[in-house]
Each structure stands twice: as structure tokens, then as C-alpha cells.
Scaffold this motif. Structure first.
Motif, PDB file in Angstrom:
ATOM      1  N   HIS A 223       6.528   0.674  22.139  1.00 51.78           N
ATOM      2  CA  HIS A 223       7.234   1.895  22.496  1.00 51.78           C
ATOM      3  C   HIS A 223       6.257   3.065  22.568  1.00 51.78           C
ATOM      4  O   HIS A 223       5.301   3.136  21.802  1.00 51.78           O
ATOM      5  CB  HIS A 223       8.330   2.220  21.487  1.00 51.78           C
TER       6      HIS A 223
ATOM      7  N   THR B 172      11.070   7.440  35.095  1.00 44.84           N
ATOM      8  CA  THR B 172      12.079   6.545  35.674  1.00 44.84           C
ATOM      9  C   THR B 172      11.596   5.893  36.965  1.00 44.84           C
ATOM     10  O   THR B 172      12.157   4.886  37.399  1.00 44.84           O
ATOM     11  CB  THR B 172      13.392   7.298  35.954  1.00 44.84           C
TER      12      THR B 172
ATOM     13  N   PRO C 253       9.372   1.528  36.653  1.00 46.30           N
ATOM     14  CA  PRO C 253      10.215   0.544  35.953  1.00 46.30           C
ATOM     15  C   PRO C 253       9.443  -0.313  34.958  1.00 46.30           C
ATOM     16  O   PRO C 253       9.998  -0.750  33.942  1.00 46.30           O
ATOM     17  CB  PRO C 253      10.785  -0.304  37.093  1.00 46.30           C
TER      18      PRO C 253
ATOM     19  N   ALA D 228       9.340   2.207  31.992  1.00 49.87           N
ATOM     20  CA  ALA D 228      10.429   3.146  31.703  1.00 49.87           C
ATOM     21  C   ALA D 228      11.202   2.816  30.429  1.00 49.87           C
ATOM     22  O   ALA D 228      11.470   3.703  29.606  1.00 49.87           O
ATOM     23  CB  ALA D 228      11.379   3.225  32.893  1.00 49.87           C
ATOM     24  N   GLU D 229      11.574   1.560  30.239  1.00 51.07           N
ATOM     25  CA  GLU D 229      12.392   1.200  29.082  1.00 51.07           C
ATOM     26  C   GLU D 229      11.661   1.391  27.763  1.00 51.07           C
ATOM     27  O   GLU D 229      12.293   1.595  26.721  1.00 51.07           O
ATOM     28  CB  GLU D 229      12.861  -0.249  29.208  1.00 51.07           C
ATOM     29  N   ALA D 230      10.348   1.354  27.795  1.00 53.23           N
ATOM     30  CA  ALA D 230       9.561   1.476  26.566  1.00 53.23           C
ATOM     31  C   ALA D 230       9.040   2.892  26.354  1.00 53.23           C
ATOM     32  O   ALA D 230       8.224   3.125  25.457  1.00 53.23           O
ATOM     33  CB  ALA D 230       8.390   0.495  26.603  1.00 53.23           C
TER      34      ALA D 230
ATOM     35  N   THR E  67      10.101   7.009  25.833  1.00 51.71           N
ATOM     36  CA  THR E  67      11.173   7.940  25.515  1.00 51.71           C
ATOM     37  C   THR E  67      10.635   9.360  25.429  1.00 51.71           C
ATOM     38  O   THR E  67       9.597   9.598  24.792  1.00 51.71           O
ATOM     39  CB  THR E  67      11.828   7.591  24.158  1.00 51.71           C
TER      40      THR E  67
END
Length: 212
Positions: free
Chosen positions: A74, A93, A96, A99-101, A103
Motif C-alpha cells: 500500500h 485512477t 489501474p 490505483a487500488e494500492a 490512497t
């Protein structure tokens, strides 16, 4: 506290100029220069590692870290400016793969919302010019695990640095002051100067620090 006396003023400044700031950083090649430097380091970052970009602005250094090929579990990108984080989120964003990792977190670098000894790497670029140097480095050390690195990119005293001080209402720190403050919390591993052919060399230097 920032040179202008109140963090809200600093936040307001970057809320107003985030889009322009982001464009300028894209055009001057900062991201490529930082990515190249990070690739040159022997960073021990495994798949469970946690990384923090403290004072991330519009995400240039966050993306430079990603460009360098690292894949932590993360990555938290923290900044005081809501607008800067909005721009950063838009860019994150579009990637990809990361993006999920990744914040975005709104907070002050002097009181970050993380537990002690959380991160395996902290990145800081152009943010402690707005704070007391000792307090900023102490907070970075607090959230960093023992023996782990802080990659610190301050604005260096120079002609360009003086112009930036006037434009952004901050205060550069002399290298000797950085070394003195850093030595309280970190071992100083190195001080890298970018090649003069790269625009980042006109305003930034890099300290590689390791938490004691």
C-alpha cells in the motif's frame, strides 16, 4: 507552522494553484528525475511493504515511485491541500496497475494519522519548507520503522530557491541545518545532487536518511 503563520493559508494557496502546479511539474521533468534516482537505490521493499508520500501535492513523487517499478502492498499519499489531492486522485485512477494500492489522505505532515513505526519507506518533497524542520523530521521518524529509509527532497538554497521562496511564501533550509536536524533521528546515508542538465537540479537536492 508554515512561514506564513497558519496552515490554512498554505492549504488555501495550494488549493488555488494545484492545476497550474501540476502542469509545471509535468513540464519540468521532476517525475522522471526522481524515478531515475529511486531506481538507483537498493530499497528493500517486499510485497507487504507500506510506503508514505508525505506532502504529496498533486502526486508527482508518488507516481515517480510507481514509475521506478516498486510494488508495495500500500502507498499512502498525504497532503494538506484538498485540491491538490483531488488532482492526485484523478491521476491515480488513470493508473489501474497501482490505483487500488494507492490512497490519498488529507492531513498535516506535523500530525499524521498513522501509528508509530508503520512505514517501510517515507518520501518527502518540498513540504518541510513550510514547517519547523526539526518537527517535520521528527514526525517522519515517528511513523517510519527503525532502520528504514526516508528519501527527503528539500528545496535547496539557490537563486531558483530564492525565487520559489517569494512565490510560495516558504523558507528553504540550509544543507547544514538539514544535516543537524536529521542527525537527531536518522543516520545520513547520502546527499545526492541531480545532474545540472535536469531542471530539478536547479531547485532540489536529495538526502537519503535511515531511521536510527
Amino acid at each position: 507552522m508554515p512561514r506564513n503563520g497558519h496552515p490554512a493559508k498554505t492549504q488555501g494557496l495550494y488549493d488555488r494553484i494545484a492545476d497550474v502546479q501540476n502542469l509545471a511539474m509535468k513540464l519540468n521533468g521532476y517525475r522522471e528525475s526522481v524515478a531515475k534516482y529511486l531506481r538507483s537505490l537498493n530499497l528493500d521493499l517486499g510485497p507487504d511493504s507500506l510506503v508514505l508520500d508525505a506532502g504529496c501535492g498533486t502526486g508527482i513523487v508518488t507516481m515517480a515511485f510507481q514509475d521506478a517499478g516498486f510494488h508495495p502492498r500500500h502507498l499512502a499519499a498525504l497532503d494538506l491541500s484538498f485540491k491538490s489531492l483531488e488532482v492526485a486522485r484523478e491521476q491515480f485512477t488513470k493508473r489501474p496497475k497501482y490505483a487500488e494500492a494507492t490512497t490519498a489522505v488529507q492531513s498535516n505532515v506535523l500530525s499524521m494519522p498513522f501509528a508509530d513505526n508503520t512505514f517501510d519507506l517515507v518520501l518527502m518533497c518540498g513540504v518541510l519548507e513550510y514547517t519547523p524542520l526539526d518537527e517535520g523530521l521528527a514526525e517522519a521518524a515517528r511513523v517510519l520503522k527503525k532502520g528504514k529509509p526516508l528519501v527527503f527532497l528539500p528545496v535547496k538554497p539557490s537563486v531558483v530557491g530564492t525565487v520559489l521562496e517569494l512565490l510560495y511564501n516558504f523558507k528553504t533550509h540550509k544543507k547544514a541545518a538539514v544535516r543537524t536536524a536529521a542527525a537527531k533521528y536518522f543516520n545520513i546515508v547520502g546527499n545526492h545532487e541531480f545532474p545540472i542538465t535536469e531542471p530539478i537540479a536547479w531547485s532540489k537536492t536529495i538526502f537519503l536518511l535511515e531511521k536510527k
